[in-house]
Design an enzyme around this catalytic site. Sequence first.
Site, PDB file in Angstrom:
ATOM      1  N   HIS A 134       0.794  -1.225   0.000  1.00  0.00           N
ATOM      2  CA  HIS A 134       0.000   0.000   0.000  1.00  0.00           C
ATOM      3  C   HIS A 134       0.833   1.284   0.000  1.00  0.00           C
ATOM      4  O   HIS A 134       0.278   2.374  -0.144  1.00  0.00           O
ATOM      5  CB  HIS A 134      -0.942   0.037   1.208  1.00  0.00           C
ATOM      6  CG  HIS A 134      -1.994  -1.021   1.208  1.00  0.00           C
ATOM      7  ND1 HIS A 134      -2.840  -1.226   0.147  1.00  0.00           N
ATOM      8  CD2 HIS A 134      -2.324  -1.952   2.154  1.00  0.00           C
ATOM      9  CE1 HIS A 134      -3.660  -2.235   0.438  1.00  0.00           C
ATOM     10  NE2 HIS A 134      -3.357  -2.696   1.649  1.00  0.00           N
ATOM     11  N   GLY A 142      -2.022   2.282   4.854  1.00  0.00           N
ATOM     12  CA  GLY A 142      -2.435   0.915   5.156  1.00  0.00           C
ATOM     13  C   GLY A 142      -1.380   0.045   5.800  1.00  0.00           C
ATOM     14  O   GLY A 142      -1.148  -1.086   5.352  1.00  0.00           O
ATOM     15  N   TYR A 303      -4.027 -11.051   9.563  1.00  0.00           N
ATOM     16  CA  TYR A 303      -4.182 -10.427  10.868  1.00  0.00           C
ATOM     17  C   TYR A 303      -4.686 -11.392  11.936  1.00  0.00           C
ATOM     18  O   TYR A 303      -4.839 -11.002  13.079  1.00  0.00           O
ATOM     19  CB  TYR A 303      -5.071  -9.183  10.720  1.00  0.00           C
ATOM     20  CG  TYR A 303      -4.495  -8.293   9.644  1.00  0.00           C
ATOM     21  CD1 TYR A 303      -3.331  -7.565   9.877  1.00  0.00           C
ATOM     22  CD2 TYR A 303      -5.018  -8.309   8.361  1.00  0.00           C
ATOM     23  CE1 TYR A 303      -2.737  -6.825   8.869  1.00  0.00           C
ATOM     24  CE2 TYR A 303      -4.434  -7.561   7.348  1.00  0.00           C
ATOM     25  CZ  TYR A 303      -3.286  -6.830   7.610  1.00  0.00           C
ATOM     26  OH  TYR A 303      -2.689  -6.108   6.599  1.00  0.00           O
TER      27      TYR A 303
END
Length: 388
Positions: A134, A142, A303
């Site tokens: 990003h 990001g 994540y």
Amino acid sequence: MSCSSKFVYSKDYATYRFSDDHPFNQMRVELTCDLLKDSGALKDEDIVSPRYATEEELALFHSREYIEAVKKASVGDLSEEEGFEFGIGTEDTPMFEGMHEASSLIVGSTLSAIDEVMEGRTDHSLNLGGGLHHGFERRASGFCIYNDGAVGIKYLQKKYNQRVMYVDTDAHHGDGVQWAFYGDPDICTFSIHETGRYLFPGTGYVNERGLKEGYGYAFNLPIDAFTEDESFLDVYESAFKKIAAYFKPDIIVSQNGADAHFYDPLTHLCSTMKIYERIPALTHELAHKHCGGKWVALGGGGYDIWRVVPRAWAQLWKVMKDQAPFQGELPAAWLEKWEPEAPFSLPHTWHDPDGSYKKIPRKPEITEKNAKTLKAAMQFINNQIHYN
């Protein structure tokens, strides 16, 4: 096929850390490395120690002004107002001590991975610390400060004169890399991701196809929220094979985000571990078909660092080693070491059991919508093949 692979790794990846509660956590690379070692798939002779990128190398993509701002932030000398101009100090990308050095290591690791392949020491190389797709020329975004993928591709162009295909399977659109090469006919970008209607960065539509000389060399497959394995793999495989045959790259650089899984807390896709076997297997196949095996793989998003990322990235390495994917139980030594530290129970198998998530009531509609997206992309590819 016979091939060799190298694993670029440093424990110092952990220095790229915004805060204790930030979702981007490079501990996932350590967890993956340990899982591979305990599984017997990663040996000391496979591992390459990375280097730091120089400022001149960072400037292959990033502006000097931006690099100076990151350096100032790294030692606490960048004001909040100055940081705002460069996307530094936001909720997504807060300042932290040593951020320039930590980010330079990520980029240097990708350059190390590239050199391993291009200097003939291996066919494939993997840098799980990278894939920070990003970052922009003069702005962080990001969770990404320096864009190692964009710098790496510029490096491949300048040092090795390579025609590069960049393939991004992160759930978030690979916007920073796409825009970096949007007008370049020697770089082809292909991103499959959750539609930007619901998810950051809100880009990556089918009609983003490149600009001027680069028109026809950017490809996007925005898939619907709650897409499951079958639809994901159907559109991905069909498009990737067609695009690779059309572009005929010298080398493939893949970004392997592991955030399309149903456990991921930041996205809305519903894949299982099945896609993390097939994604690298197809890249492996096409690298050998079109590039003499030259393939550099990067990490990316992901994540759920306990239940998803280590398993997904371990399968990536297993495939890069030209070996069958892991099956059955996870190694007991790894579970014994890490389960006491995990915030919830760890999976004990490489695959997700059937029924691991609630049935998706819109599955036929989602599948049909993704098929229409693929059809639009394929029509454009066919037009480009005919035109060229």
